[in-house]
Design an enzyme around this catalytic site. Structure first.
Site, PDB file in Angstrom:
ATOM      1  N   GLU A  90      54.256  20.134  46.906  1.00  0.00           N
ATOM      2  CA  GLU A  90      53.702  22.557  46.245  1.00  0.00           C
ATOM      3  C   GLU A  90      53.249  22.815  46.398  1.00  0.00           C
ATOM      4  OE1 GLU A  90      54.398  19.997  41.753  1.00  0.00           O
ATOM      5  OE2 GLU A  90      53.631  21.941  41.346  1.00  0.00           O
ATOM      6  N   CYS A 103      47.783  28.988  46.487  1.00  0.00           N
ATOM      7  CA  CYS A 103      46.987  27.331  46.073  1.00  0.00           C
ATOM      8  C   CYS A 103      47.220  26.085  47.076  1.00  0.00           C
ATOM      9  CB  CYS A 103      47.550  27.039  44.359  1.00  0.00           C
ATOM     10  SG  CYS A 103      47.173  25.268  43.943  1.00  0.00           S
ATOM     11  N   CYS A 110      48.158  11.762  45.327  1.00  0.00           N
ATOM     12  CA  CYS A 110      46.158  11.429  44.942  1.00  0.00           C
ATOM     13  C   CYS A 110      45.898  10.208  44.540  1.00  0.00           C
ATOM     14  CB  CYS A 110      46.129  12.875  44.227  1.00  0.00           C
ATOM     15  SG  CYS A 110      44.628  13.051  43.591  1.00  0.00           S
ATOM     16  N   CYS A 114      42.770  10.457  37.496  1.00  0.00           N
ATOM     17  CA  CYS A 114      42.171  11.493  36.592  1.00  0.00           C
ATOM     18  C   CYS A 114      42.831  11.429  35.474  1.00  0.00           C
ATOM     19  CB  CYS A 114      42.060  13.374  36.737  1.00  0.00           C
ATOM     20  SG  CYS A 114      40.938  13.425  38.046  1.00  0.00           S
ATOM     21  N   CYS A 117      45.866  13.969  34.730  1.00  0.00           N
ATOM     22  CA  CYS A 117      46.554  15.210  35.464  1.00  0.00           C
ATOM     23  C   CYS A 117      47.570  14.235  36.019  1.00  0.00           C
ATOM     24  CB  CYS A 117      45.685  14.968  36.758  1.00  0.00           C
ATOM     25  SG  CYS A 117      46.357  15.597  38.273  1.00  0.00           S
ATOM     26  N   GLY A 157      46.148  16.156  45.680  1.00  0.00           N
ATOM     27  CA  GLY A 157      45.589  15.678  45.919  1.00  0.00           C
ATOM     28  C   GLY A 157      44.013  16.061  46.121  1.00  0.00           C
ATOM     29  N   GLU A 158      42.763  15.133  46.657  1.00  0.00           N
ATOM     30  CA  GLU A 158      41.738  15.241  46.842  1.00  0.00           C
ATOM     31  C   GLU A 158      41.102  16.152  48.087  1.00  0.00           C
ATOM     32  OE1 GLU A 158      39.394  15.870  44.897  1.00  0.00           O
ATOM     33  OE2 GLU A 158      38.028  15.757  46.869  1.00  0.00           O
ATOM     34  N   SER A 189      38.488  22.749  45.881  1.00  0.00           N
ATOM     35  CA  SER A 189      37.899  22.016  45.002  1.00  0.00           C
ATOM     36  C   SER A 189      38.310  20.769  44.988  1.00  0.00           C
ATOM     37  CB  SER A 189      38.707  22.779  43.578  1.00  0.00           C
ATOM     38  OG  SER A 189      39.190  22.141  42.134  1.00  0.00           O
ATOM     39  N   SER A 212      35.417  19.791  39.886  1.00  0.00           N
ATOM     40  CA  SER A 212      36.360  19.683  38.476  1.00  0.00           C
ATOM     41  C   SER A 212      35.238  18.692  37.922  1.00  0.00           C
ATOM     42  CB  SER A 212      37.764  18.628  38.913  1.00  0.00           C
ATOM     43  OG  SER A 212      37.977  20.039  40.186  1.00  0.00           O
ATOM     44  N   LEU A 213      34.748  19.117  37.360  1.00  0.00           N
ATOM     45  CA  LEU A 213      33.444  18.774  35.824  1.00  0.00           C
ATOM     46  C   LEU A 213      34.619  17.424  34.695  1.00  0.00           C
ATOM     47  CD1 LEU A 213      30.624  17.866  35.667  1.00  0.00           C
ATOM     48  CD2 LEU A 213      30.323  19.502  34.619  1.00  0.00           C
ATOM     49  N   HIS A 214      34.682  18.908  34.192  1.00  0.00           N
ATOM     50  CA  HIS A 214      36.257  18.445  32.805  1.00  0.00           C
ATOM     51  C   HIS A 214      35.493  17.520  31.850  1.00  0.00           C
ATOM     52  CE1 HIS A 214      38.734  20.342  35.061  1.00  0.00           C
ATOM     53  NE2 HIS A 214      39.348  19.152  35.475  1.00  0.00           N
ATOM     54  N   ASN A 288      47.258  22.435  30.425  1.00  0.00           N
ATOM     55  CA  ASN A 288      48.927  22.404  31.105  1.00  0.00           C
ATOM     56  C   ASN A 288      49.548  20.952  30.554  1.00  0.00           C
ATOM     57  OD1 ASN A 288      50.624  24.514  31.949  1.00  0.00           O
ATOM     58  ND2 ASN A 288      49.583  24.313  33.905  1.00  0.00           N
ATOM     59  N   CYS A 331      49.963  21.005  37.156  1.00  0.00           N
ATOM     60  CA  CYS A 331      49.882  21.231  38.240  1.00  0.00           C
ATOM     61  C   CYS A 331      50.893  19.605  38.414  1.00  0.00           C
ATOM     62  CB  CYS A 331      48.613  20.595  38.500  1.00  0.00           C
ATOM     63  SG  CYS A 331      47.051  22.186  37.516  1.00  0.00           S
TER      64      CYS A 331
END
Ligand code: SAH
Length: 344
Positions: A90, A103, A110, A114, A117, A157-158, A189, A212-214, A288, A331
């Site tokens: 995407e 983006c 991935c 997480c 996600c 992906g990371e 990111s 990405s702390l979250h 989301n 995402c």
């Protein structure tokens, strides 16, 4: 045959030298590829025929195959592309007041896992090649007829798990005779691959970093982000400090608000304590929702309360507005919906 979009200017120079050609020809090639956006090597009118034949033998100019293109009311354009091996990725173009940002995806699937996600529901099949990342920007911009001025490496992906290809991608984006996307307009990111944060700090271009702390503590982060088992939050904050010291640049902290998980008053205060004195900017992100996941978006009230605490405690913070809400926006969801359709 390899994609020529894998090649940075320096790689093209080495290629020229290996063939006994003049290295300055590589700048001309970059211009043909990214300014004039040629579809065939024959269009390179200032390159001699015999060399064009050599390029044709060694490289292809293939674009990505577009499977779907969705446009949202607010100007967001979302693409699903198929790679040569059939895999789907995407790319999203977002309409901001300062221009369009792309983006991009860096991996097929991935492995970071997480919990909230959608991307991670499919394990990583492989890293994207540099060309496959570059071509997302090039193809999306061509198909939407939009000039892209900013790039965020925040798709599936990371990126730090595909570090070398992402670095070459950035070099190509930034090339003055090419796409000429300013380094300050490029943001990568990461969920927190600590050793790579130290490495990224040493990269000579002035590119931005988002984390990405979250979560404000190990207890919550362990629960929602498995990477925290390898690199504890204190270790991550140390790496962020080092990055700020070395680069003198502000870091973006991404924080998705998940109802009842990380959006309490106590979480907001812990986050302020954790980030106190650091040159960071906190992006609060409305979650989301993903059908297969139990997590819920925080209520408007809780989001505002969280925001106010940070603001009062003098943390730079914004509550991110949502984009593309009327298309498969969350995402990784465009890809997973298409995979379901295709029975994958
Ligand atoms: N792996 C990288 C980049 C890709 S994810 C990273 O973790 O930063 C890009 C951002 O979107 C991350 O902050 C991620 O946590 C967030 N994200 C993932 N799923 C989301 C969802 N359903 N709603 C809102 N943000 C999400």
């Amino acid at each position: 045959m390899e994609s020529i979009y894998n090649y940075t200017l320096d790689m093209l120079k080495d290629y020229m030298i290996s063939l006994g050609e003049k290295p300055f020809r590589s700048s001309q090639i970059i211009e043909w590829l990214y300014r004039k956006k040629i579809k065939s090597f024959d269009e390179m009118s200032n390159i001699k025929k015999s060399f064009i034949e050599k390029l044709k033998e060694d490289f292809n100019l293939d674009r990505l195959e577009c499977v779907t293109k969705q446009e949202s009311q607010d100007g967001t354009v979302k693409f699903l592309f198929r790679l040569n091996d059939g895999n789907l990725i995407e790319t999203v173009l977002m309409n901001n007041e300062y221009g369009y940002s792309a983006c991009v995806t860096t991996q097929v699937g991935c492995n970071m896992g997480c919990c909230f996600c959608a991307s991670g529901m499919k394990k990583k099949l492989r890293n994207l090649e540099t060309s496959e990342i570059v071509l997302q920007v090039l193809t999306a911009s061509e198909l939407a007829n939009i000039k892209i001025t900013h790039v965020v490496v925040m798709g599936i992906g990371e990126p730090f798990d595909n570090f070398d290809n992402v670095i070459n991608f950035i070099k190509i984006l930034n090339e003055p005779l090419g796409l000429e996307i300013g380094s300050r307009h490029i943001t990568v990111s990461t969920c927190g691959l600590v050793p790579k944060i130290y490495e990224y700090a040493k990269f000579p271009l002035q590119v931005n970093l988002a984390i990405s702390l979250h979560a404000p503590n190990n207890e919550i982060r362990d629960m929602i982000m498995p990477i925290n088992k390898s690199y504890k939050i204190e270790t991550l904050v140390e790496a962020i400090k080092d990055y700020i010291d070395v680069t003198n640049r502000r870091v973006t902290i991404e924080y998705i608000l998940l109802s009842g998980i990380n959006d309490t008053v106590s979480c907001a205060n812990q986050l302020c304590d954790l980030l106190h004195g650091l040159n960071v900017y906190v992006n609060l992100i409305p979650y989301n929702e993903v059908k297969e996941k139990p997590y819920k978006r925080s209520t408007k009230e809780d989001m505002v309360k969280f925001f106010d605490i940070l603001k009062k405690r003098r943390i730079n913070v914004q509550l991110r507005r949502e984009q593309g809400g009327d298309i498969d926006a969350a995402c990784g969801q465009l890809r997973s919906n298409q995979m379901k359709k295709e029975g994958l």
